[in-house]
Design an enzyme around this catalytic site. Structure first.
Site: not given
Ligand code: PEP
Length: 252
Positions: A11, A169
């Protein structure tokens, strides 16, 4: 055979110096104990891609971009094209991340265009999808995911799916510390695989990799990855610490 993949989405984190440092430690950590065939991908910010490509040259670590624009070129201030990525040596792009959908208004229709542009330029796509908390609470999660996938991907010809990796996700599990249970992940992954089987046949469904993303950490990675239809993870927060990322990779 399905590929096993652990991908780290950095990110908007890590400046150039920090990115270089993290890459060095990740490279050391993945030198041993990596199951054959497992792919390790990192996605630094645009400005650090060139250096990341150079610094991972002799290693198993692959570099992805976190986004790209759908047009070839033109007056799109602040944007980056597929050609700019491949010309740098970046061959993978993450598309459809929930933060792009939420903060930058990316719709399934726009994502279909981005997917087309990426594939046309020879990029491999990690395509993210997932439901909001309210969708899950109202038991709409399967319908939401089905809709996202159909709109963004089901116009594609079957031969391109060798260049697509899916990433489920659930938005309520991203960066919240809240993880989908291994059973919830498995249930959705099996549902998505079945969608592909119905649309494109069993061979494509059985060979496409589906990653899980959402608060994966060393403590829960092994159990999530042990599920039949989970082929690895897309990792946010825990990808920023080399030891955690390495531990997750070794859990696959
Ligand atoms: C992501 O942003 O793709 C993600 C899975 O973040 P996190 O592992 O911090 O939940």
């Amino acid at each position: 055979m399905r590929q096993k993949i652990v991908a780290g989405n950095w990110k908007m984190n890590k400046n150039l110096d920090e990115a270089k440092e993290l890459i060095e430690v990740i490279k050391k950590e993945v030198k041993t104990g990596l199951e054959e065939g497992t792919r390790v991908i990192i996605a630094p910010s645009f400005v650090n891609l060139q250096s990341a490509v150079k610094n991972t040259e002799e290693s198993v670590v692959e570099v992805a971009a976190q986004n790209m624009h759908q047009s070839k070129s033109g007056a799109f201030t602040g944007e980056v094209s597929a050609d700019m990525l491949t010309n740098l040596g970046v061959n993978i792009v993450i598309l459809g991340h929930s933060e792009r959908r939420e903060y930058f208004g990316e719709t399934d229709e726009l994502l279909a265009q981005k997917v087309d542009a990426a594939l046309a330029n020879g990029l491999e796509v990690i395509f993210c999808f997932g439901e909001l908390l309210e969708d899950r609470k109202s038991s709409n999660h399967f319908a939401v995911v089905e809709n996202q996938i159909k709109k963004a991907l089901f116009h594609l010809k079957e031969e391109v799916f060798k260049n697509i990796v899916l990433a489920y996700e659930p938005v309520w599990a991203i960066g919240t510390g809240e993880t989908a249970s291994p059973e919830q992940a498995q249930e959705m992954h099996a549902f998505v695989r079945e969608l592909f089987a119905k649309e494109y046949g069993k061979e494509i469904a059985d060979t496409i990799s589906i990653l899980y993303g959402g608060s994966v950490k060393p403590a829960n990675a092994k159990e999530i990855f042990s599920k039949l239809d989970v082929d690895g993870g897309l990792i946010g927060g825990a990808a920023l610490k080399a030891e955690d990322f390495a531990a997750i990779i070794k859990s696959i």
